[in-house]
Design a protein around this motif. Structure first.
Motif, PDB file in Angstrom:
ATOM      1  N   TYR A   1       0.831  -1.206   0.000  1.00  0.00           N
ATOM      2  CA  TYR A   1       0.000   0.000   0.000  1.00  0.00           C
ATOM      3  C   TYR A   1       0.866   1.258   0.000  1.00  0.00           C
ATOM      4  N   TRP A   2       1.919   1.256   0.809  1.00  0.00           N
ATOM      5  CA  TRP A   2       2.773   2.437   0.892  1.00  0.00           C
ATOM      6  C   TRP A   2       3.587   2.631  -0.383  1.00  0.00           C
ATOM      7  N   GLU A   3       3.974   1.550  -1.018  1.00  0.00           N
ATOM      8  CA  GLU A   3       4.707   1.660  -2.276  1.00  0.00           C
ATOM      9  C   GLU A   3       3.807   2.258  -3.359  1.00  0.00           C
ATOM     10  N   THR A   4       2.538   1.825  -3.384  1.00  0.00           N
ATOM     11  CA  THR A   4       1.587   2.385  -4.346  1.00  0.00           C
ATOM     12  C   THR A   4       1.349   3.863  -4.069  1.00  0.00           C
ATOM     13  N   LEU A   5       1.275   4.219  -2.790  1.00  0.00           N
ATOM     14  CA  LEU A   5       1.096   5.625  -2.418  1.00  0.00           C
ATOM     15  C   LEU A   5       2.246   6.474  -2.951  1.00  0.00           C
ATOM     16  N   LYS A   6       3.463   6.011  -2.767  1.00  0.00           N
ATOM     17  CA  LYS A   6       4.630   6.761  -3.233  1.00  0.00           C
ATOM     18  C   LYS A   6       4.653   6.863  -4.758  1.00  0.00           C
ATOM     19  N   GLU A   7       4.276   5.776  -5.431  1.00  0.00           N
ATOM     20  CA  GLU A   7       4.222   5.793  -6.893  1.00  0.00           C
ATOM     21  C   GLU A   7       3.163   6.780  -7.376  1.00  0.00           C
ATOM     22  N   ALA A   8       2.010   6.798  -6.708  1.00  0.00           N
ATOM     23  CA  ALA A   8       0.927   7.693  -7.106  1.00  0.00           C
ATOM     24  C   ALA A   8       1.333   9.156  -6.946  1.00  0.00           C
ATOM     25  N   VAL A   9       2.026   9.473  -5.852  1.00  0.00           N
ATOM     26  CA  VAL A   9       2.491  10.842  -5.636  1.00  0.00           C
ATOM     27  C   VAL A   9       3.512  11.224  -6.702  1.00  0.00           C
ATOM     28  N   ALA A  10       4.383  10.287  -7.057  1.00  0.00           N
ATOM     29  CA  ALA A  10       5.394  10.557  -8.080  1.00  0.00           C
ATOM     30  C   ALA A  10       4.748  10.825  -9.438  1.00  0.00           C
ATOM     31  N   VAL A  11       3.647  10.136  -9.723  1.00  0.00           N
ATOM     32  CA  VAL A  11       2.987  10.276 -11.023  1.00  0.00           C
ATOM     33  C   VAL A  11       2.077  11.496 -11.066  1.00  0.00           C
ATOM     34  N   PHE A  12       1.259  11.684 -10.026  1.00  0.00           N
ATOM     35  CA  PHE A  12       0.242  12.735 -10.050  1.00  0.00           C
ATOM     36  C   PHE A  12       0.699  14.047  -9.416  1.00  0.00           C
ATOM     37  N   GLY A  13       1.761  13.990  -8.609  1.00  0.00           N
ATOM     38  CA  GLY A  13       2.239  15.200  -7.969  1.00  0.00           C
ATOM     39  C   GLY A  13       1.696  15.359  -6.564  1.00  0.00           C
ATOM     40  N   GLY A  14       2.335  16.253  -5.809  1.00  0.00           N
ATOM     41  CA  GLY A  14       1.951  16.482  -4.428  1.00  0.00           C
ATOM     42  C   GLY A  14       0.519  16.948  -4.271  1.00  0.00           C
ATOM     43  N   ARG A  15      -0.137  16.461  -3.238  1.00  0.00           N
ATOM     44  CA  ARG A  15      -1.500  16.830  -2.857  1.00  0.00           C
ATOM     45  C   ARG A  15      -2.548  16.421  -3.885  1.00  0.00           C
ATOM     46  N   LYS A  16      -2.185  15.582  -4.834  1.00  0.00           N
ATOM     47  CA  LYS A  16      -3.155  15.028  -5.778  1.00  0.00           C
ATOM     48  C   LYS A  16      -3.539  13.604  -5.387  1.00  0.00           C
ATOM     49  N   VAL A  17      -2.966  13.148  -4.286  1.00  0.00           N
ATOM     50  CA  VAL A  17      -3.242  11.803  -3.791  1.00  0.00           C
ATOM     51  C   VAL A  17      -3.756  11.918  -2.358  1.00  0.00           C
ATOM     52  N   THR A  18      -4.861  11.256  -2.063  1.00  0.00           N
ATOM     53  CA  THR A  18      -5.393  11.243  -0.704  1.00  0.00           C
ATOM     54  C   THR A  18      -5.525   9.802  -0.223  1.00  0.00           C
ATOM     55  N   VAL A  19      -5.465   9.644   1.081  1.00  0.00           N
ATOM     56  CA  VAL A  19      -5.522   8.317   1.700  1.00  0.00           C
ATOM     57  C   VAL A  19      -6.703   8.278   2.663  1.00  0.00           C
ATOM     58  N   ASN A  20      -7.537   7.259   2.525  1.00  0.00           N
ATOM     59  CA  ASN A  20      -8.674   7.094   3.427  1.00  0.00           C
ATOM     60  C   ASN A  20      -8.245   6.353   4.689  1.00  0.00           C
ATOM     61  N   LEU A  21      -8.609   6.905   5.847  1.00  0.00           N
ATOM     62  CA  LEU A  21      -8.356   6.255   7.131  1.00  0.00           C
ATOM     63  C   LEU A  21      -9.641   6.248   7.951  1.00  0.00           C
ATOM     64  N   PHE A  22      -9.953   5.108   8.554  1.00  0.00           N
ATOM     65  CA  PHE A  22     -11.113   4.999   9.429  1.00  0.00           C
ATOM     66  C   PHE A  22     -10.685   5.151  10.881  1.00  0.00           C
ATOM     67  N   ALA A  23     -11.399   5.991  11.616  1.00  0.00           N
ATOM     68  CA  ALA A  23     -11.166   6.153  13.047  1.00  0.00           C
ATOM     69  C   ALA A  23     -12.119   5.239  13.803  1.00  0.00           C
ATOM     70  N   GLY A  24     -11.589   4.535  14.809  1.00  0.00           N
ATOM     71  CA  GLY A  24     -12.441   3.687  15.630  1.00  0.00           C
ATOM     72  C   GLY A  24     -12.181   2.205  15.479  1.00  0.00           C
TER      73      GLY A  24
END
Length: 273
Positions: free
Chosen positions: A67-90
């Protein structure tokens, strides 16, 4: 990749793409960008590697790392702040654990969407307290707006924030305006967990009115102590502390990492496992 074949002749102009890290690679991300995808969402969902492994229960490879590798790849491709990550609280995480992942996401160049879990009696899951949710929203806002880092914040023995790393006057200003609680709304207002179906208004999708900001401020300072103790017990359990083997009269000193704990507290921790 089969996914690339499906994209042939397809225009994704202006779309937001939710990607499954197990099914995409860099070539897929590049192709979707050329076809007009403007933003990528990574459904990490769970804040913390131990909790992530607990809920996914997978034996094949390191899914967390994928998941983290995909996140880094997505940021590299789309640029900063064009990638968001969903997190559930609770899901059993402390505020410290949750915000440490938010900081990791920010360090990677992405941002976070906070969702609230719905009650699931079969899994023993219920929404976190509104006070905890508000503090997570505040921490997320400060981190992503570069007003404070998780490393500047201070956490108590329960892993809850008591110092946000900014001047108290600035904190009160944000609370009076309710800005951090509006920031976590946006285009996700109809998504489960973000649609306020978990009891009360957790995510404001419009700027807060004065009375709404005052209510959110009151909630921000509220603490559910039963929840705090149960989370502490679960955290100790994940870290391998077995309270059944502790003799209160002899091994009580083993609990020195929780200042001020009493024998009654210890019994509560044992019974809440």
């Amino acid at each position: 990749m089969a996914g690339l074949q499906k994209l042939q002749g397809f225009s994704a102009a202006g779309l937001v793409l939710v990607v499954d890290p197990l099914l995409v690679d860099r070539d897929f991300l590049v192709e979707t960008k050329t076809r007009g995808v403007s933003q990528v969402i990574i459904p990490l969902d769970i804040a913390g590697k131990q909790l992530f492994k607990h809920y996914h229960r997978t034996s094949g490879g390191d899914l967390w790392a994928t998941y983290w590798e995909t996140l880094k790849e997505a940021v590299a491709v789309f640029g900063g702040r064009k990638v968001t990550v969903n997190l559930f609280a609770g899901l059993g995480e402390t505020e410290e654990e949750f915000l440490s992942v938010v900081q990791m996401i920010d360090d990677a160049g992405a941002e976070t969407n906070i969702f609230s879990v719905r009650e699931n009696k079969a899994l023993g899951i219920k929404p976190c307290s509104i006070g905890k949710y508000r503090r997570l929203q505040m921490g997320r806002y400060l981190i992503h707006r570069q007003l404070a880092t998780m490393r500047q914040m201070q956490f108590n023995e329960f892993g809850s924030v008591f110092e946000f790393g900014i001047h108290p006057n600035k904190l009160m200003e944000l609370l009076e305006l309710g800005i951090p609680f509006h920031e976590t709304g946006g285009s996700l207002k109809n998504w489960p967990g973000h649609d306020n179906s978990c009891g009360g208004t957790r995510n404001y999708h419009q700027p807060l009115a004065a009375d709404e900001a005052q209510q959110a401020k009151k909630e921000f300072f509220s603490v559910n102590w039963e929840e705090e103790w149960k989370l502490a017990a679960k955290k100790c359990q994940r870290e391998g502390v077995d309270f059944r083997d502790i003799d209160v009269s002899y091994d009580f000193k083993l609990l020195g990492f929780i200042p001020g704990i009493t024998e009654e507290d210890l019994r509560y921790l044992k019974s809440s496992k």
